[in-house]
Design a protein around this motif. Sequence first.
Motif, mmCIF file in Angstrom:
data_model
loop_
_atom_site.group_PDB
_atom_site.id
_atom_site.type_symbol
_atom_site.label_atom_id
_atom_site.label_comp_id
_atom_site.label_asym_id
_atom_site.label_seq_id
_atom_site.Cartn_x
_atom_site.Cartn_y
_atom_site.Cartn_z
ATOM 1 N N VAL A 191 0.884 -1.304 0.092
ATOM 2 C CA VAL A 191 -0.139 0.116 -0.156
ATOM 3 C C VAL A 191 0.921 1.202 -0.096
ATOM 4 C CG1 VAL A 191 -1.643 1.527 1.401
ATOM 5 C CG2 VAL A 191 -1.960 -1.224 1.019
ATOM 6 N N LEU A 203 1.060 4.533 -2.768
ATOM 7 C CA LEU A 203 1.011 5.815 -2.332
ATOM 8 C C LEU A 203 2.063 6.541 -2.671
ATOM 9 C CD1 LEU A 203 -0.541 5.456 1.258
ATOM 10 C CD2 LEU A 203 -1.208 6.724 -0.741
ATOM 11 N N ILE A 255 2.088 7.176 -6.493
ATOM 12 C CA ILE A 255 1.097 8.532 -6.656
ATOM 13 C C ILE A 255 1.798 9.630 -6.384
ATOM 14 C CG2 ILE A 255 -0.894 9.560 -6.074
ATOM 15 C CD1 ILE A 255 -2.042 6.747 -5.634
ATOM 16 N N LEU A 281 -8.008 8.024 -5.526
ATOM 17 C CA LEU A 281 -7.332 6.850 -5.077
ATOM 18 C C LEU A 281 -6.335 6.968 -3.928
ATOM 19 C CD1 LEU A 281 -6.345 4.283 -6.355
ATOM 20 C CD2 LEU A 281 -4.689 5.794 -8.040
ATOM 21 N N MET A 282 -5.924 7.979 -3.766
ATOM 22 C CA MET A 282 -4.848 8.518 -2.676
ATOM 23 C C MET A 282 -5.668 8.111 -1.418
ATOM 24 S SD MET A 282 -1.820 10.567 -2.862
ATOM 25 C CE MET A 282 -1.849 12.227 -1.964
ATOM 26 N N LEU A 303 -6.289 4.597 -0.760
ATOM 27 C CA LEU A 303 -5.213 3.793 -0.221
ATOM 28 C C LEU A 303 -4.913 4.453 1.298
ATOM 29 C CD1 LEU A 303 -2.866 4.049 -3.669
ATOM 30 C CD2 LEU A 303 -3.816 2.018 -2.149
ATOM 31 N N GLN A 304 -5.159 5.482 1.390
ATOM 32 C CA GLN A 304 -4.745 6.064 2.922
ATOM 33 C C GLN A 304 -5.671 5.249 3.906
ATOM 34 O OE1 GLN A 304 -4.865 10.210 1.941
ATOM 35 N NE2 GLN A 304 -2.581 10.264 2.037
ATOM 36 N N ARG A 346 -6.993 2.699 3.544
ATOM 37 C CA ARG A 346 -6.622 1.103 3.536
ATOM 38 C C ARG A 346 -5.485 1.127 4.278
ATOM 39 N NH1 ARG A 346 -8.342 -2.653 4.589
ATOM 40 N NH2 ARG A 346 -7.352 -4.655 3.926
ATOM 41 N N ARG A 347 -4.531 1.952 4.088
ATOM 42 C CA ARG A 347 -3.326 1.993 5.037
ATOM 43 C C ARG A 347 -3.661 1.914 6.603
ATOM 44 N NH1 ARG A 347 1.156 6.474 4.159
ATOM 45 N NH2 ARG A 347 -0.556 7.657 4.644
ATOM 46 N N VAL A 394 -4.918 -1.503 7.609
ATOM 47 C CA VAL A 394 -3.864 -2.356 7.580
ATOM 48 C C VAL A 394 -2.897 -2.191 8.734
ATOM 49 C CG1 VAL A 394 -1.955 -3.353 6.285
ATOM 50 C CG2 VAL A 394 -4.102 -2.657 5.057
#
Lengths: 269, 269
Positions: free
Chosen positions: A103, A107, A110, B78-79, B82-83, B85-86, B89
């Motif tokens: 992930v 990031l 991007i 998207l970012m 992803l953040q 998700r980060r 996780v």
Amino acid sequence: MLSIGAFAQIGQVTHRMLRHWDQTGLLVPAHTDPFNSYRSYDPQQLERLHRIVALRQLGFGIEDISSLLADGIDAEQLMVMLQRRRAEVEEEHRTAAARLADVERRLHLIERERPMSSVEVIKKPLSAAQLAARTVKVNEQPELINVVGPTFDAVAEIIGGTCGALETPIAVYSSAEEGIEATIGYVYSGQAQEGVDLIPLPAENEAFVTVHLGEIQGIGSSWQALHEEILARGYEPSGPCRELYLRADEAGRTDQFVVELQQPVRSIS
Amino acid sequence: MLSIGAFAQIGQVTHRMLRHWDQTGLLVPAHTDPFNSYRSYDPQQLERLHRIVALRQLGFGIEDISSLLADGIDAEQLMVMLQRRRAEVEEEHRTAAARLADVERRLHLIERERPMSSVEVIKKPLSAAQLAARTVKVNEQPELINVVGPTFDAVAEIIGGTCGALETPIAVYSSAEEGIEATIGYVYSGQAQEGVDLIPLPAENEAFVTVHLGEIQGIGSSWQALHEEILARGYEPSGPCRELYLRADEAGRTDQFVVELQQPVRSIS
DNA sequence: TCACCCTCTGACACTGTGTCAGAGTCAAGC
DNA sequence: GCTTGACTCTGACACAGTGTCAGAGGGTGA
């Protein structure tokens, strides 16, 4: 005696779970009113409740907790279950770590203005196969493109006669002294034939693969992207790479290719 | 065009998932035979399949993957995803690490012949409360046992008159200069009364608690076990400890106590 | 008596995948 | 043309562990 609400509050669980655990027999209230079915818990049951909560925090399922709290459990069994649990949790931990790394890598990509890597790479095992193929050798990569097509045709002509439908075309590349060696042929389970070699292709339990779509000329940059991704994820190539032609025909059109690029890898450790 | 089986094999997923994804619209086969409903996938769809597989490996759910692969997605969104998700996780990773430590701690305990810690300790937040209580001070711990009971009785007599059912009895202990200070009383939401103090008990968002069952005399060893466990888990006491009497009455019998021991903690960092 | 909170049961939902049953299809060999 | 075996279809149930909702009944205080 405590009502379900009070018991739930003290034990920091919801009514829902207490009822569920009652049903499954994991934690049965000390008393259930036969008229209104109200559940009453003895404060002493808090001990069991606490054990349940603690085991849940370790990630055990209800089934396991039942066994662990059963009367006849001995240290031996307990240890076995804990060790199994440890293995599972270690696995979860590793998975989470890998995901986290991935992930974050995305990031960073991007942030550096590369919105999404141009190729999408996945990791999978490759199964073994046997090829009917010819091996050719070229000195420079650009020559390949002129050699691969005709070689496929030549092999197809030989084995196509005895074997009605040709299976998947595959090319395997490995670097040789002063050049590149290409093994070009089809997945084939028949007998040996004059003019082609039978080549066993080993299984690989870790490989990164991607698909290249469109013009065959652009396949070089797909390979490059694949290899960059491999390194970025902490792996390195561990064997010859393969191209699997999922769609190549289309009578002369070179812009409709679908090729799976496969690169066996090992983790850099 | 590839049959569902071939497509599944190449993409390393099961038919089941492909059908599921077809239903949910995540990955619809390029063609579905109107007569026999057979699904056919275009090799070009491998690209989307690979993206899906890659996102799944990051732990995204089907819903999220759909959004991520939707046409109009920009780097911004998207970012954000992803953040998010980060963060998730990272949380999973932490949880796994904590679990792992706890499982291993228990394994070590067993190896050292202590089959299961005598008390079962769980971590939970404590909510704030207001007490009607008296504060007493003793020099030595053994004196406490002679003081606590009578003090509860005295407080109960004062507030019991105006407040029919007494709420939970609580004792709070803190060490003072040359001795121990004990605040003894009941959860109480009424008005102030002559002879007792109204004492606010702060909420604690992390505390270790356990239950002590049976003889009240043995409560000392339960406290000791609780404190050992706190240290073993990498925490330290961060405030005065509390005893919450869930069952104390039973007319003179001292072997039927149920007391929740609460110790606010902070992580040793 | 009314209002409000607690509790009950039973049901559906979520996620993503395995599995099973029963039926239909396709391709190859004979 | 028939058989056989591999493939595919749909639809359903199952898992685990909760959340949530609906509708009904109980209990208590004002």
